[in-house]
Design an enzyme around this catalytic site. Sequence first.
Site, PDB file in Angstrom:
ATOM      1  N   ARG A   1      -4.292  -9.786   4.183  1.00  0.00           N
ATOM      2  CA  ARG A   1      -4.475  -9.862   2.724  1.00  0.00           C
ATOM      3  C   ARG A   1      -3.171  -9.428   2.075  1.00  0.00           C
ATOM      4  O   ARG A   1      -2.746  -8.281   2.243  1.00  0.00           O
ATOM      5  CB  ARG A   1      -5.639  -8.951   2.308  1.00  0.00           C
ATOM      6  CG  ARG A   1      -5.963  -8.967   0.833  1.00  0.00           C
ATOM      7  CD  ARG A   1      -7.119  -8.021   0.543  1.00  0.00           C
ATOM      8  NE  ARG A   1      -7.505  -8.013  -0.855  1.00  0.00           N
ATOM      9  CZ  ARG A   1      -6.881  -7.311  -1.792  1.00  0.00           C
ATOM     10  NH1 ARG A   1      -5.862  -6.538  -1.483  1.00  0.00           N
ATOM     11  NH2 ARG A   1      -7.302  -7.373  -3.038  1.00  0.00           N
TER      12      ARG A   1
ATOM     13  N   LYS B   1       0.830  -1.210   0.000  1.00  0.00           N
ATOM     14  CA  LYS B   1       0.000   0.000   0.000  1.00  0.00           C
ATOM     15  C   LYS B   1       0.866   1.262   0.000  1.00  0.00           C
ATOM     16  O   LYS B   1       2.032   1.240   0.396  1.00  0.00           O
ATOM     17  CB  LYS B   1      -0.933  -0.018   1.216  1.00  0.00           C
ATOM     18  CG  LYS B   1      -2.059  -1.080   1.110  1.00  0.00           C
ATOM     19  CD  LYS B   1      -3.259  -0.588   0.335  1.00  0.00           C
ATOM     20  CE  LYS B   1      -4.215  -1.712  -0.062  1.00  0.00           C
ATOM     21  NZ  LYS B   1      -5.122  -2.128   0.997  1.00  0.00           N
TER      22      LYS B   1
HETATM   23  N1  PMM Z   1      -7.338  -3.550  -0.828  1.00  0.00           N
HETATM   24  C1  PMM Z   1      -7.492  -3.583  -2.158  1.00  0.00           C
HETATM   25  C2  PMM Z   1      -8.518  -4.341  -2.748  1.00  0.00           C
HETATM   26  N2  PMM Z   1      -9.362  -5.067  -1.977  1.00  0.00           N
HETATM   27  N3  PMM Z   1     -10.071  -5.777   0.148  1.00  0.00           N
HETATM   28  C3  PMM Z   1      -9.949  -5.758   1.478  1.00  0.00           C
HETATM   29  N4  PMM Z   1     -10.797  -6.463   2.250  1.00  0.00           N
HETATM   30  N5  PMM Z   1      -8.967  -5.031   2.103  1.00  0.00           N
HETATM   31  C4  PMM Z   1      -8.072  -4.278   1.388  1.00  0.00           C
HETATM   32  O1  PMM Z   1      -7.217  -3.620   2.008  1.00  0.00           O
HETATM   33  C5  PMM Z   1      -8.184  -4.273  -0.041  1.00  0.00           C
HETATM   34  C6  PMM Z   1      -9.212  -5.054  -0.622  1.00  0.00           C
HETATM   35  C7  PMM Z   1      -6.574  -2.761  -3.018  1.00  0.00           C
HETATM   36  O2  PMM Z   1      -5.313  -3.308  -3.054  1.00  0.00           O
HETATM   37  P1  PMM Z   1      -4.759  -4.102  -4.332  1.00  0.00           P
HETATM   38  O3  PMM Z   1      -5.082  -3.240  -5.523  1.00  0.00           O
HETATM   39  O4  PMM Z   1      -3.319  -4.225  -4.062  1.00  0.00           O
HETATM   40  O5  PMM Z   1      -5.482  -5.416  -4.398  1.00  0.00           O
END
Ligand code: PMM
Length: 291
Positions: free
Chosen positions: A259, A224
Site C-alpha cells: 500500500r 510511515k
Molecule cells: N495505513 C493507513 C491507513 N490505512 N490500511 C492498511 N490496510 N494498512 C495500512 O498500513 C494503513 C491502512 C495510514 O496511513 P496513511 O494515513 O498514510 O494512509
Amino acid sequence: MLPPRGISHWAGFRLDRPLVMGVINVTPDSFSDGGRRTDVRDAIATGLAMAADGADIVDIGGESTRPGAAAVPPDVEQKRVLPVIRALAAQGLCLSVDTRNAATMRAALAAGARIVNDVSALAHDPLSAAVVAEHGCPAVLMHSRGESATMYARAVYRDVVAEVRTELSARVEAAVQAGVRVEQIAIDPGIGFAKQGTHSLAVLRGLPDLVSLGYPVLVGVSRKSFIGTVSREPQADRRLGGSLAAALFAWMRGASILRVHDVRETVQAFGVWLTLFEQGMVPLPQHGGLH
Ligand code: PMM
C-alpha cells in the site's frame, strides 16, 4: 479452522508479482464538511493517474486513521468517498474502501468498490463482518489495538511478531465465523498502528511468520513514521527513498500487496528489482509456500 494453503490469487489478481495499492485519502484538513468539489475532483484525477502509473488497486479512505485523529461520522465519510468511488469505478479501476464503518462499506460496495480495507480488522463496527460476508467481497484485516487516541498507550509487547500473529488469527477466525470466506481474506500487520518504530521494524523482520498463516499479506510502509525516525526526516512527503527501500524489503520477506502513496516510483522500483531477480541477481523472495 484450517487456513488456506497454496494461495495463488486474491481479489482476482495473481500473486506471483507484487501488487501495488495506491492510497487516496479524501480527508480535507482545513474543512470538516468533506466532499468539497475540489477534494473530490483532485481525488478522481489522482486515482486515474495512479491507475495509469500501474496501480493494481486504488484504496479510497475518508477518515484519517493517524494516531490522535478524530473519528469521522459515517455520513461525512460517505460524502467524501462515494463520488470518488463512483467516478473511478465507472472507469474500470479496482477500488478498495478504507473504512471501519459497516454503513460506509455497504454504500461503497454498492458504488463500485470491490474490496474492503479495515484498519480494525472488522472489529470496530459489529455489523461490518456481516456486510463483507453478505457481499462476498475480498477484505483486508489489519492489526491494531484500541482507537487512534489510545493506540500508542497500547503499544506494549513482549514478542510483537507472536502477538500480532495471534491477534490477527483471532480476527480472521471471527470473520470466518461471521461468514467471510477464507480465500477472500488478506492480513496486514498494521505498520505504525499501536506500534513504536522498533515494533514496526521487528514486524517487518518477522513477516515470514505472518506469511506462514497462509493468507496474502498486505503491508503499508509508505511514509510511515518509523521511516522518519530511522532517516531523521520529520516531513512525511520527503520519505520516498525510505518507503521504496522498506517496500522492497517487505516484498522480499513475503508481502504480496504494498500500500503506497507514490505509485509510479514504486512500480519503477519493483520493475527494476524484478528484472534483476529474473536475471538471478537478487535472491528469491520468502513467499513461504504461497506460490
Ligand atoms: N495505513 C493507513 C491507513 N490505512 N490500511 C492498511 N490496510 N494498512 C495500512 O498500513 C494503513 C491502512 C495510514 O496511513 P496513511 O494515513 O498514510 O494512509
